[in-house]
Write a protein that holds these residues in place. Structure first.
Motif, PDB file in Angstrom:
ATOM      1  N   UNK A   1       0.834  -1.196   0.000  1.00 30.64           N
ATOM      2  CA  UNK A   1       0.000   0.000   0.000  1.00 30.64           C
ATOM      3  C   UNK A   1       0.870   1.247   0.000  1.00 30.64           C
ATOM      4  N   UNK A   2       0.336   2.326  -0.527  1.00 27.32           N
ATOM      5  CA  UNK A   2       1.052   3.606  -0.547  1.00 27.32           C
ATOM      6  C   UNK A   2       0.514   4.562   0.510  1.00 27.32           C
ATOM      7  N   UNK A   3      -0.422   4.101   1.336  1.00 24.69           N
ATOM      8  CA  UNK A   3      -0.960   4.926   2.416  1.00 24.69           C
ATOM      9  C   UNK A   3      -0.869   4.178   3.729  1.00 24.69           C
ATOM     10  N   UNK A   4      -0.646   4.917   4.811  1.00 22.02           N
ATOM     11  CA  UNK A   4      -0.571   4.279   6.122  1.00 22.02           C
ATOM     12  C   UNK A   4      -1.924   4.309   6.843  1.00 22.02           C
ATOM     13  N   UNK A   5      -2.992   4.697   6.137  1.00 22.13           N
ATOM     14  CA  UNK A   5      -4.326   4.675   6.734  1.00 22.13           C
ATOM     15  C   UNK A   5      -4.772   3.234   6.983  1.00 22.13           C
ATOM     16  N   UNK A   6      -5.331   2.969   8.147  1.00 20.10           N
ATOM     17  CA  UNK A   6      -5.860   1.645   8.434  1.00 20.10           C
ATOM     18  C   UNK A   6      -7.163   1.395   7.669  1.00 20.10           C
ATOM     19  N   UNK A   7      -7.928   2.461   7.461  1.00 23.55           N
ATOM     20  CA  UNK A   7      -9.195   2.384   6.742  1.00 23.55           C
ATOM     21  C   UNK A   7      -9.137   3.367   5.582  1.00 23.55           C
ATOM     22  N   UNK A   8      -9.450   2.903   4.381  1.00 23.76           N
ATOM     23  CA  UNK A   8      -9.461   3.764   3.191  1.00 23.76           C
ATOM     24  C   UNK A   8     -10.917   4.088   2.869  1.00 23.76           C
ATOM     25  N   UNK A   9     -11.301   5.369   2.906  1.00 18.33           N
ATOM     26  CA  UNK A   9     -12.703   5.721   2.660  1.00 18.33           C
ATOM     27  C   UNK A   9     -12.965   6.155   1.221  1.00 18.33           C
ATOM     28  N   UNK A  10     -14.214   6.007   0.801  1.00 18.77           N
ATOM     29  CA  UNK A  10     -14.725   6.748  -0.339  1.00 18.77           C
ATOM     30  C   UNK A  10     -14.482   6.216  -1.732  1.00 18.77           C
ATOM     31  N   UNK A  11     -13.711   5.124  -1.909  1.00 19.56           N
ATOM     32  CA  UNK A  11     -13.463   4.654  -3.272  1.00 19.56           C
ATOM     33  C   UNK A  11     -14.666   3.847  -3.785  1.00 19.56           C
ATOM     34  N   UNK A  12     -14.846   3.835  -5.099  1.00 23.50           N
ATOM     35  CA  UNK A  12     -16.007   3.192  -5.726  1.00 23.50           C
ATOM     36  C   UNK A  12     -15.641   1.788  -6.193  1.00 23.50           C
ATOM     37  N   UNK A  13     -16.453   0.825  -5.817  1.00 25.61           N
ATOM     38  CA  UNK A  13     -16.267  -0.564  -6.230  1.00 25.61           C
ATOM     39  C   UNK A  13     -16.751  -0.734  -7.672  1.00 25.61           C
ATOM     40  N   UNK A  14     -15.815  -0.883  -8.608  1.00 23.51           N
ATOM     41  CA  UNK A  14     -16.174  -0.965 -10.025  1.00 23.51           C
ATOM     42  C   UNK A  14     -16.878  -2.269 -10.370  1.00 23.51           C
TER      43      UNK A  14
END
Length: 527
Positions: A392-405
């Motif tokens: 991963x390129x982010x250290x966020x434990x939870x990634x919000x807001x992306x759309x499931x294609x």
């Protein structure tokens, strides 16, 4: 004397005639009858009141039991979501699973009117991406547009928030700008928008939040938004077009006769799309932008082969190589771990087709090719998902807001920033929206690249912040009902499965809208 004799006489008293005994008894009888009638009326009134109270108690009791059936459905769903992906797949999954979500018996009884069930429903979608009908399962909230992610989208590209909203049926520039004004933290209205000056001048004034929405329904406070726009013609929210809804005015302009039902904007919007930033084993993914080279290399070699780990570390040390010196494939070289990591990786797609120059552990300077090459789609199809699974390129434990294609409707797909019309058609034509039945290579959004739908790495990089093939928040409409009775309860329940034991994130009771579905269609089989 005669005169005095007359004056000395006592005056006579006239006696009232005494009624006969039979007359007195008649009066008493009448009085007794009146008392009996009054007592009877009081008893009848009391009895009728008690019967009404008893009926009301039975109705209240059965309504409470129906609510308990809904709660049972929610508890069972939470437990199902707490199992591993493998276990869920073995038991039919969460997308369409009648065995687990249709007509589940909770309270058995010899009397059908006391035999209680629950069912969990979600909207069906056809192969063209249009909503209509029901299935027994859960709806992934990442299949929708996250309202509160619009500010992030707008920061990526000025005006992109409005463009995304304009894909919603019936949306206008005035309403789109008003929504963006409601979200942003200033009081300066956009071109067609509205800020505090507008809302404070209303007959009942109020202030915009200038921040995130707390519910989708809060949209109705925004200038121009109506219940018809938000909920469409599905008045009872049963995800189907009932007889009384067929001729309803369609504020959004969706043609109910063409398969895509007018469910309003609420069908495409959410506040709760989130996904865990973990690998398939539930462990945190390797964060590529950490600070220590040796730690990064050690972590990468646990999930990738050594050459791939070396390339990533070298890329972090030196960035992409842009000169024309000839390159060579990696063949076991190790980077000098004393060299500092300085070039962040903003996207995993930035590693594809790149070159890097680095000093290896023997102090030799070499130029090597990336182990991920778009020219080799067969290899990329296998290697790229693994990279996504473990890095991963982010250290966020939870990634919000992306759309499931894999599960988004046509409307939502068309609203993704950078999404092209031909890509939407290709996605709809080739995807399997059921994640429990889909190919393992489609567990990540990388399949757009590896299957040739998106051909340019730069296009994939542009899409990357907005798309996913996952999501760990689910919505289900749960109905508690009895086999032979009119009492039912219904609720929309949101489940947050980003943690070990999923929790109920939001509960919206919609029992006042009725059962919504015939008991026979909900199912009356045993559990």
């Amino acid at each position: 004397m005669p005169t005095s004799r007359i004056n000395n006489r006592r005056p006579r008293t006239r006696r009232t005639p005494t009624p006969p005994a039979s007359s007195r008894r008649g009066i008493v009888l009448v009085l007794v009858l009146i008392v009996i009638v009054l007592l009877s009326l009081s008893a009848y009134t009391f009895s009728d009141l008690m019967l009404a109270e008893n009926g009301a108690t039975r109705v209240f009791s059965q309504q409470s039991q129906a609510q308990s059936l809904v709660q049972s459905g929610a508890a069972a769903t939470r437990m199902f979501l707490s199992t591993t992906l493998e276990v869920r797949q073995q038991n039919g999954g969460v997308y369409s699973n009648a065995n687990y979500f249709q007509g589940i018996l909770v309270a058995d009884s010899p009397e059908p009117k006391q035999r209680g069930y629950y069912a969990v429903l979600a909207p069906e979608m056809d192969s063209q991406g249009y909503l209509g009908g029901i299935r027994f399962g859960l709806e992934n909230e990442s299949s929708k547009l996250n309202l509160n992610a619009l500010t992030f989208i707008d920061q990526q590209q000025d005006g992109a928030g409005r463009e995304v909203l304009m894909q919603l049926p019936g949306m206008t520039e005035t309403i789109a700008d008003a929504i963006m004004d409601w979200l942003d933290d200033d009081d300066e209205p956009r071109e067609f928008g509205a800020e505090i000056e507008y809302y404070s001048a209303l007959p009942t004034p109020y202030e915009p939040t200038n921040g995130p929405f707390e519910s989708v329904e809060q949209l109705m406070l925004v200038k121009g938004v109506t219940p018809q726009l938000l909920f469409g013609s599905d008045f009872n929210r049963n995800m189907m077009l009932d007889t009384n809804e067929q001729n309803a005015p369609m504020a959004t302009g969706v043609d109910n006769t063409q398969g895509n039902m007018d469910r309003g904007w609420s069908a495409y919007l959410t506040l709760y799309s989130m996904e865990k930033n973990v690998d398939p084993e539930g462990n945190p993914r390797v964060y590529l932008n950490q600070t220590d080279a040796q730690t990064l290399h050690d972590a990468l070699t646990e999930v990738l082969d050594s050459d791939k780990a070396t390339f990533i570390v070298a890329f972090r040390q030196n960035g992409r190589y842009t000169n024309n010196n000839p390159s060579q494939p990696l063949a076991g070289q190790m980077p000098d771990m004393s060299v500092a990591l300085q070039a962040d990786i903003t996207s995993l797609y930035a590693l594809i087709d790149e070159k890097v120059q680095f000093t290896d552990s023997s102090q030799q300077t070499i130029v090597v090719d990336s182990p991920w090459q778009s020219a080799n789609l067969g290899s990329l199809m296998l290697d790229l998902p693994k990279l996504m699974q473990y890095c991963t390129t982010t250290d966020q434990e939870i990634i919000p807001g992306r759309v499931n294609i894999n599960q988004a409707s046509r409307v939502v797909l068309e609203g993704i920033p950078g999404m092209q019309a031909e890509w939407v058609e290709a996605i709809l034509a080739s995807r399997d929206p059921d994640p429990d039945q889909a190919s393992p290579t489609r567990l990540h959004e990388t399949w757009l690249l590896s299957e040739g739908i998106v051909t340019e790495i730069s296009d994939m990089e542009a899409l990357a912040p907005f798309i996913t093939a996952g999501g760990d928040v689910y919505r289900g409409q749960i109905v508690g009902y009895f086999e032979d009775g009119n009492t039912a309860a219904r609720a929309e329940v949101f489940f947050d499965a980003t943690q070990l034991l999923p929790r109920v994130l939001f509960w919206r009771d919609i029992s006042h809208l009725g059962r919504g579905f015939p008991a026979a269609s909900l199912g009356v089989r045993g559990g």
